[in-house]
Design an enzyme around this catalytic site. Structure first.
Site, short mmCIF file in Angstrom:
data_model
loop_
_atom_site.label_atom_id
_atom_site.label_comp_id
_atom_site.label_asym_id
_atom_site.label_seq_id
_atom_site.Cartn_x
_atom_site.Cartn_y
_atom_site.Cartn_z
N ARG A 1 -2.21 12.97 -6.28
CA ARG A 1 -3.24 13.22 -7.30
C ARG A 1 -3.97 11.95 -7.69
NH1 ARG A 1 -5.30 11.70 -12.14
NH2 ARG A 1 -3.18 11.32 -12.91
N ASP A 2 -3.30 11.05 -8.38
CA ASP A 2 -3.95 9.84 -8.87
C ASP A 2 -4.35 8.93 -7.72
OD1 ASP A 2 -4.95 8.06 -10.70
OD2 ASP A 2 -3.02 7.28 -11.33
N HIS B 1 3.56 3.96 -16.34
CA HIS B 1 2.64 4.09 -15.21
C HIS B 1 1.75 2.85 -15.18
CE1 HIS B 1 -0.44 6.61 -12.84
NE2 HIS B 1 -1.05 5.47 -13.08
N HIS C 1 -0.78 -0.06 -13.07
CA HIS C 1 -1.65 -0.40 -11.96
C HIS C 1 -1.46 -1.89 -11.66
CE1 HIS C 1 -4.67 3.16 -12.09
NE2 HIS C 1 -3.49 3.53 -12.55
N CYS D 1 -8.49 5.04 -11.50
CA CYS D 1 -9.24 6.03 -12.28
C CYS D 1 -10.73 5.94 -11.95
CB CYS D 1 -9.03 5.78 -13.77
SG CYS D 1 -9.98 6.88 -14.83
N ASN E 1 -2.63 2.06 -8.12
CA ASN E 1 -1.36 2.12 -8.84
C ASN E 1 -0.35 1.17 -8.18
OD1 ASN E 1 -1.79 4.77 -10.52
ND2 ASN E 1 -2.44 5.28 -8.44
#
Length: 320
Positions: free
Chosen positions: A20-21, A212, A214, A245, A254
């Site tokens: 997803r991300d 989470h 990055h 994002c 990430n």
């Protein structure tokens, strides 16, 4: 086996967010079959927590337009938890129909980023989440709450601990216990991680925190190290370091799943995941996308991956 660093937990849980991300901001279309193959390969490597896709409007994030098809193709025999991000009640209804195991609602700790990311105020976001929770509860599905820009906003700068705690409390009031602190543009530092973890432990003691990060400024794993020292046992990462994002300037990938596993393995912290098998999936994704991914272990190999002496050219110079 105990962790080799005093204060570290013995084991952690990794949630893989690459599907997803990791993929959401990639312009080129990644075929549905490739997404399914990626998840199934990571399942075979031992990962059991996934943020697989998002039920957002296809015009907003075209890469996620095959959300239901991806979920339908994943091998469920591993017993993994397959989670999807949902922005509104319509997305929640689609997620229920697709058979997700859990949903993630998300909002930003800063007002300006929330406007840029989801085009509404934080207050309005929270109002919408109540309907999502109602839909999920009726279907017997858990809801998790993510807080973006939890360590800093690209528009407003520093975000105070109190702003993050207030949103965590608002989630808790809705019955959302699992909370993710998102480092949307890589603004986290070890002291900020320490401060956020201690604040939530004190002010929202019933919450189950996931971190989470990055690697925008090269300290993603240093922030994991800080989180481990605080006893945090849940982390999100992306295979090969994919991601960023699309609604935050300067956002990059990430932290990399196989790099995270390498750190954990070297510190004696159990994850239950085979890092080399994850690296194999990362290399396949690199071939598919046609450009290098930022993961380091996937290229260098683990520390003790020895090579024959004649694998490199010898110096032709003579001793003085």
């Amino acid at each position: 086996m105990s962790a080799l660093i005093k204060g570290f937990p013995e084991a952690v849980t990794i949630t893989e967010v690459g599907p997803r991300d990791g993929l959401q901001s990639i312009a080129q279309w990644v075929p549905t079959e490739a997404k399914i193959e990626m998840v199934n390969g990571l399942l075979a490597a031992g990962l059991r927590q996934f943020e697989v896709t998002s039920f957002v409007a296809p015009r907003a994030v075209p890469q996620m337009r095959d959300a239901a098809e991806v979920l339908a193709g994943i091998d469920r025999s591993f017993g993994a938890e397959l989670t999807a991000l949902v922005p509104n009640a319509k997305g929640a209804e689609r997620a229920v129909e697709a058979g997700v195991d859990a949903m993630v609602v998300f909002m930003s700790a800063s007002e300006s980023h929330n406007q840029a990311n989801v085009n509404c105020s934080r207050e309005r976001s929270l109002e919408g989440f109540r309907e999502i929770v109602r839909i999920a509860e009726a279907a017997g599905i858990e809801v998790k709450g993510a807080i973006a820009t939890a360590f800093g906003c690209p528009f407003e700068g520093n975000v105070p601990d109190s702003a993050v705690a207030d949103l965590a409390k608002a989630y808790a009031d809705m019955g959302i216990r699992r909370i993710t602190l998102g480092d949307t543009t890589g603004m986290a530092t070890p002291p900020l991680v320490q401060s956020r973890c201690r604040t939530l432990a004190a002010e929202v003691p019933g919450s189950d925190v996931t971190l989470h990060f990055h690697n925008t400024r090269g300290v993603g794993l240093a922030c994991v190290y800080a989180g481990l020292l605080e006893g945090t046992t849940r982390y999100e990462s992306s295979v090969g370091g994919l991601g960023g994002c699309p609604f935050a300037p300067g956002a990059t990938g990430n932290i990399c799943t196989e790099d995270l596993i390498y750190l954990l393995d070297e510190c004696g912290v159990q994850s239950g995941v085979d890092g080399e098998k994850v690296a194999e999936v990362a290399r396949r994704m690199e071939d598919l996308l046609g450009y290098p991914l930022p993961g380091q272990v996937m290229h260098a190999g683990p520390r003790l991956a020895l090579k024959p002496r004649d694998a490199v050219r010898s110096s032709s110079g003579s001793a003085a």
